[in-house]
Design an enzyme around this catalytic site. Structure first.
Site, PDB file in Angstrom:
ATOM      1  N   SER A 191      35.283  39.107  34.190  1.00 58.88           N
ATOM      2  CA  SER A 191      35.865  39.999  33.202  1.00 58.88           C
ATOM      3  C   SER A 191      34.807  40.818  32.445  1.00 58.88           C
ATOM      4  CB  SER A 191      36.717  39.148  32.259  1.00 58.88           C
ATOM      5  OG  SER A 191      37.424  39.926  31.357  1.00 58.88           O
ATOM      6  N   ASP A 360      46.889  39.993  37.939  1.00 63.17           N
ATOM      7  CA  ASP A 360      45.963  40.088  36.808  1.00 63.17           C
ATOM      8  C   ASP A 360      46.410  41.215  35.880  1.00 63.17           C
ATOM      9  OD1 ASP A 360      43.771  40.277  35.094  1.00 63.17           O
ATOM     10  OD2 ASP A 360      42.357  39.739  36.674  1.00 63.17           O
ATOM     11  N   HIS A 390      44.392  36.700  35.397  1.00 64.74           N
ATOM     12  CA  HIS A 390      43.045  36.824  34.854  1.00 64.74           C
ATOM     13  C   HIS A 390      42.289  35.500  34.663  1.00 64.74           C
ATOM     14  CE1 HIS A 390      40.162  39.698  33.410  1.00 64.74           C
ATOM     15  NE2 HIS A 390      39.915  38.965  32.339  1.00 64.74           N
TER      16      HIS A 390
END
Ligand SMILES: *[C@@H]1O[C@H](CO)[C@@H](O)[C@H](O)[C@H]1NC(C)=O
Length: 418
Positions: A191, A360, A390
């Site tokens: 991320s 996601d 995610h």
């Protein structure tokens, strides 16, 4: 003659006493610092009792932040052959936004990337960005918000966004690992860690220290984000918070975080029935009974300014530096609009492994494909998991088979580069 000799002797004695005092002062200072660090460090609080070795380091960034860096030099058993002939390959694990380095160790050892890499013969290093529980120091500034208004001269501890994480935190940690181990580093990021990586790689400053990169849930473009919660917050709330409250800490545990959640979740079109799903997408492989354990350490703090920067990415289709508005941009960048990070400047020689998920809500497949188009070469390996959201990329109970085995094979196949 005799008098001169005595004078020199006295001088030498004084010097020796002086040095001894200085040295012991320094030593005790280091010791107390080390102790304080230990009492609240990640090794002590997260890995203790796991049986894995863990060492704490402190790294200072160019702008004065003190970052906690941990090292797991080998796995259990200690007998695993080093990956390469001479010594082990260092891997640096970079967590995402409002997460911390503990995230790589929160599942069972056979499911968590940090433990797994150590058992597979890697020299594991754990990064923690400024503002997190494990990296809260600064040589001059304090993390705690002062009651009095900051004077002009006083820089605020929370006055940064991911630009600074890419420009200062990542290079400082990479360089420390590179110099300590004497070898190039495998970079693993999730991320926001991938934002930091892509921004830093496009500026070439760190590229000579990186052997290869593995990106989980990569983010550079964010305009197809499907998280209703985050879209709503980005459009209506985040800028307003900064305007009214200034540069501050964002902590999901304190009143500001709770207020944000209440405010957004009260909107009819935002379904917060399952808050984690609203935030990250429906994670396929989450271990719900383990959530209390995750919440012992997560989430971590970040700066409001960082959230504003992320919100700017969501509203536009760009991968740019922080937008201060026309006047502020002129001051900061000598131009009206913030400069863009040019992904085509990332060297074609940097091997990349990329994994993204169909569910996601933050790293949307459309945005990932946009990023891939901007790169000069296709990543050496790509893993697409339709069911993954995610947090699955760091917390899935099946991550070993779904992701990490492939990543480790990729690193092994590039062993000659490190
Ligand atoms: C889920 O977490 C619980 C509690 O820590 C643990 O006992 C269990 O083995 C975990 N399940 C899986 C599938 O990993």
């Amino acid at each position: 003659m005799e008098k001169a000799a005595i004078q020199i002797l006295v001088l030498l004695l004084a010097l020796a006493v002086h040095l001894t005092i200085c040295y012991s002062l320094q030593e005790s200072e280091v010791q107390t610092r080390g102790k304080a660090k230990e009492a609240e460090g990640m090794c002590e609080e997260v890995l203790k009792g796991s049986g894995y070795p863990c060492m704490e380091y402190t790294v200072q960034t160019e702008d004065g932040f003190l970052l906690g860096l941990q090292r797991i030099p080998h796995g259990l058993g200690n007998k695993v052959q080093p990956l390469m002939n001479k010594h082990k390959a260092p891997v640096l694990l970079q967590h995402g936004v409002v997460l911390g380095g503990d995230i790589w160790f929160l599942n069972l050892p056979a499911q968590s990337l940090g433990f797994m890499l150590a058992d597979e013969g890697f020299d594991v290093w754990v990064a923690n960005v400024r503002g997190t529980r494990w990296s809260h120091g600064h040589i001059a500034l304090t993390k705690h918000e002062q009651q009095k208004k900051n004077t002009k001269k006083e820089k605020n501890y929370w006055d940064w966004s991911w630009d600074e994480l890419a420009m200062y935190d990542l290079p400082a940690m990479l360089e420390f690992v590179y110099k300590t181990t004497g070898s190039k580093v495998f970079y693993v990021a999730h991320s926001q860690g991938t934002i930091m990586g892509m921004a830093a790689f496009s500026q070439t400053k760190v590229n000579s220290m990186v052997a290869a990169a593995a990106l989980l849930s990569p983010i550079t473009y964010l305009d197809h984000i499907t998280s209703d919660f985050i879209k709503y917050a980005a459009d209506h709330y985040v800028d307003w918070m900064v305007k009214t409250m200034g540069m501050r800490q964002f902590n999901l545990h304190n009143e500001l975080g709770v207020e944000l959640i209440d405010w957004v979740c009260m909107k009819e079109d935002v379904d917060c029935g399952n808050f984690l799903t609203a935030l990250t997408g429906p994670n396929c492989c989450f271990n719900n009974t383990r959530i209390p354990h995750y919440l012992e350490f997560e989430p971590h703090s970040t700066s409001l300014k960082n959230l504003v920067h992320l919100a700017q990415m969501i509203r536009r289709d760009t991968f740019c530096k922080y937008d201060y508005g026309y006047l502020g941009n002129l001051q900061h960048y000598l131009r009206l609009n913030p400069p863009e990070y040019d992904l085509s400047l990332i060297p074609a020689t940097l091997p990349m492994w990329i994994a993204w998920g169909g569910n996601d809500a933050l790293s949307d497949p459309t945005d990932v494909l946009h990023m891939l188009k901007k790169l000069r070469t296709k990543p050496a390996a790509m893993v697409y998991l339709p069911d993954y959201a995610h947090l699955d990329f760091v917390l899935s109970v099946h991550a070993k088979e779904d992701l990490y085995n492939s990543m480790i094979n990729f690193f092994r196949s590039h062993a000659e580069l490190y």
